[in-house]
Scaffold this motif. Sequence first.
Motif, mmCIF file in Angstrom:
data_model
loop_
_atom_site.group_PDB
_atom_site.id
_atom_site.type_symbol
_atom_site.label_atom_id
_atom_site.label_comp_id
_atom_site.label_asym_id
_atom_site.label_seq_id
_atom_site.Cartn_x
_atom_site.Cartn_y
_atom_site.Cartn_z
ATOM 1 N N ALA A 27 0.844 -1.197 0.000
ATOM 2 C CA ALA A 27 0.000 0.000 0.000
ATOM 3 C C ALA A 27 0.879 1.246 0.000
ATOM 4 O O ALA A 27 1.823 1.357 0.773
ATOM 5 N N GLY A 28 0.586 2.171 -0.906
ATOM 6 C CA GLY A 28 1.345 3.412 -1.006
ATOM 7 C C GLY A 28 2.677 3.281 -1.694
ATOM 8 O O GLY A 28 3.432 4.261 -1.759
ATOM 9 N N GLU A 29 2.976 2.106 -2.240
ATOM 10 C CA GLU A 29 4.270 1.864 -2.886
ATOM 11 C C GLU A 29 4.129 1.702 -4.391
ATOM 12 O O GLU A 29 3.043 1.427 -4.919
ATOM 13 N N VAL A 30 5.273 1.850 -5.058
ATOM 14 C CA VAL A 30 5.355 1.697 -6.506
ATOM 15 C C VAL A 30 6.460 0.702 -6.822
ATOM 16 O O VAL A 30 7.530 0.728 -6.202
ATOM 17 N N LEU A 31 6.198 -0.182 -7.771
ATOM 18 C CA LEU A 31 7.239 -1.074 -8.288
ATOM 19 C C LEU A 31 7.806 -0.439 -9.547
ATOM 20 O O LEU A 31 7.065 -0.132 -10.487
ATOM 21 N N VAL A 32 9.132 -0.212 -9.555
ATOM 22 C CA VAL A 32 9.799 0.440 -10.663
ATOM 23 C C VAL A 32 10.613 -0.570 -11.453
ATOM 24 O O VAL A 32 11.371 -1.363 -10.868
ATOM 25 N N ARG A 33 10.446 -0.555 -12.757
ATOM 26 C CA ARG A 33 11.350 -1.301 -13.644
ATOM 27 C C ARG A 33 12.572 -0.428 -13.819
ATOM 28 O O ARG A 33 12.533 0.592 -14.507
ATOM 29 N N VAL A 34 13.659 -0.767 -13.153
ATOM 30 C CA VAL A 34 14.841 0.092 -13.117
ATOM 31 C C VAL A 34 15.575 0.019 -14.458
ATOM 32 O O VAL A 34 15.883 -1.063 -14.951
ATOM 33 N N GLU A 104 16.789 -5.284 -11.399
ATOM 34 C CA GLU A 104 15.872 -5.041 -12.508
ATOM 35 C C GLU A 104 14.565 -4.410 -12.033
ATOM 36 O O GLU A 104 13.914 -3.681 -12.785
ATOM 37 N N TYR A 105 14.186 -4.684 -10.788
ATOM 38 C CA TYR A 105 12.979 -4.090 -10.227
ATOM 39 C C TYR A 105 13.260 -3.646 -8.789
ATOM 40 O O TYR A 105 14.014 -4.290 -8.058
ATOM 41 N N ALA A 106 12.637 -2.538 -8.381
ATOM 42 C CA ALA A 106 12.756 -2.053 -7.009
ATOM 43 C C ALA A 106 11.436 -1.414 -6.610
ATOM 44 O O ALA A 106 10.763 -0.791 -7.436
ATOM 45 N N ARG A 107 11.070 -1.579 -5.347
ATOM 46 C CA ARG A 107 9.842 -0.939 -4.877
ATOM 47 C C ARG A 107 10.212 0.199 -3.934
ATOM 48 O O ARG A 107 11.236 0.169 -3.261
ATOM 49 N N THR A 108 9.340 1.202 -3.896
ATOM 50 C CA THR A 108 9.625 2.381 -3.075
ATOM 51 C C THR A 108 8.321 3.112 -2.780
ATOM 52 O O THR A 108 7.340 2.986 -3.546
ATOM 53 N N PRO A 109 8.262 3.877 -1.685
ATOM 54 C CA PRO A 109 7.080 4.715 -1.456
ATOM 55 C C PRO A 109 6.841 5.660 -2.629
ATOM 56 O O PRO A 109 7.782 6.234 -3.189
ATOM 57 N N ALA A 110 5.604 5.849 -2.979
ATOM 58 C CA ALA A 110 5.270 6.666 -4.151
ATOM 59 C C ALA A 110 5.770 8.095 -4.018
ATOM 60 O O ALA A 110 6.105 8.730 -5.027
ATOM 61 N N ASP A 111 5.827 8.622 -2.780
ATOM 62 C CA ASP A 111 6.223 10.022 -2.624
ATOM 63 C C ASP A 111 7.731 10.225 -2.747
ATOM 64 O O ASP A 111 8.215 11.351 -2.630
ATOM 65 N N LEU A 112 8.479 9.160 -3.019
ATOM 66 C CA LEU A 112 9.916 9.297 -3.279
ATOM 67 C C LEU A 112 10.227 9.249 -4.772
ATOM 68 O O LEU A 112 11.381 9.121 -5.173
ATOM 69 N N LEU A 113 9.185 9.360 -5.588
ATOM 70 C CA LEU A 113 9.339 9.373 -7.044
ATOM 71 C C LEU A 113 8.701 10.623 -7.629
ATOM 72 O O LEU A 113 7.713 11.135 -7.098
ATOM 73 N N VAL A 114 9.278 11.095 -8.742
ATOM 74 C CA VAL A 114 8.691 12.194 -9.507
ATOM 75 C C VAL A 114 8.837 11.862 -10.989
ATOM 76 O O VAL A 114 9.662 11.023 -11.368
ATOM 77 N N PRO A 115 8.046 12.504 -11.846
ATOM 78 C CA PRO A 115 8.183 12.253 -13.285
ATOM 79 C C PRO A 115 9.575 12.606 -13.795
ATOM 80 O O PRO A 115 10.170 13.608 -13.400
ATOM 81 N N LYS A 116 10.078 11.786 -14.690
ATOM 82 C CA LYS A 116 11.374 12.039 -15.318
ATOM 83 C C LYS A 116 11.232 13.114 -16.388
ATOM 84 O O LYS A 116 10.342 13.025 -17.233
#
Length: 329
Positions: A27-34, A104-116
């Motif tokens: 909950a509240g996290e995002v999985l990123v394809r690094v 290859e993949y990492a998860r993180t809280p959504a508020d630690l990401l911004v649009p590239k």
Amino acid sequence: MKAIVQERFGPPDVLRLVDTDRPEPGAGEVLVRVRAAALNPYDWHMLRGDPYVARLLGGVGRTRPLSRVAGIDAAGQVEAVGDGVRGLRPGDEVLGFCRGSFAEYARTPADLLVPKPAHLTFEQAAAVPMAAVTALRGIRTVGRVRAGHRVLVNGAGGGVGTFAVQIAAALDAEVTGVCSARNADLVRSLGATHVLDHTRDDFTDRHAHYDVILDNVGNHPLRRLRRALTPTGTLVANGGGSPGRVFGAMGFMLRTAAVDTVVRQRLLPILPSAPAGPTHDDLLAVTALIESGTLTPVVDRTYPLADTAEGVRHVERGHARGKAVVVVG
């Protein structure tokens, strides 16, 4: 998935490339394809458990690394989102703080990401989070640099330094960069008015006095740094120490904070920008500067995921020109 893991504290040789389970976002996290992940001094501090006092405080883990998968900065694409995440969807290109980004993949809280920013490559975007946020805090938030200030950046050719020179110059400060001779032209191109070769010029021996010094190196004692400041100048301490030290940079920063209480000058350590504190607004601020053309990431060299250990060695030697980046895929 492929990932670089660290099971124990030690030199870069303890890093291993393995196949491991892909994380799933909560909950509240995002999985990123690094797609790319930056290498930072933070990474070798985490790897070695240095300084030792950080282990007691829980900052790097006590008996083993805080995170089995190494890395903290990342750029990539949103693969999946957890419950409650708003504003991000699969396919979005992002940058930010992702613990375990050498994978290859990492998860993180959504508020630690911004649009590239669209015009950046993933390698350039990965170079942004820790270094640019630290530079922004050092120059604008802690240093309070304004037009007309004389600003010196020690370690101007490194990851934080290259961003700091650009930010200070954009604020119409008169910037002096201290770096190696091979980085002099680069530092000038980023906005420095003056460049000093650290192998030939000791800025603490000069008659010049600065309103703000951002020290990313920690190679001068506090009394000499104070001598290079104006009577009411500001020292922003960000660096110092070496692997294996009990206190490392933390000892210098504690002394700096103590002296700050009894002098007119402002002597302030900069707090780490790894996920702690209000980083989302900082990330938005640096990406806005990138979008406006004020900031450009400097990428020194890239490494494939399998050669992450060699990249850590390069950063640990302290001779990176801008940022070193791991290309994941």
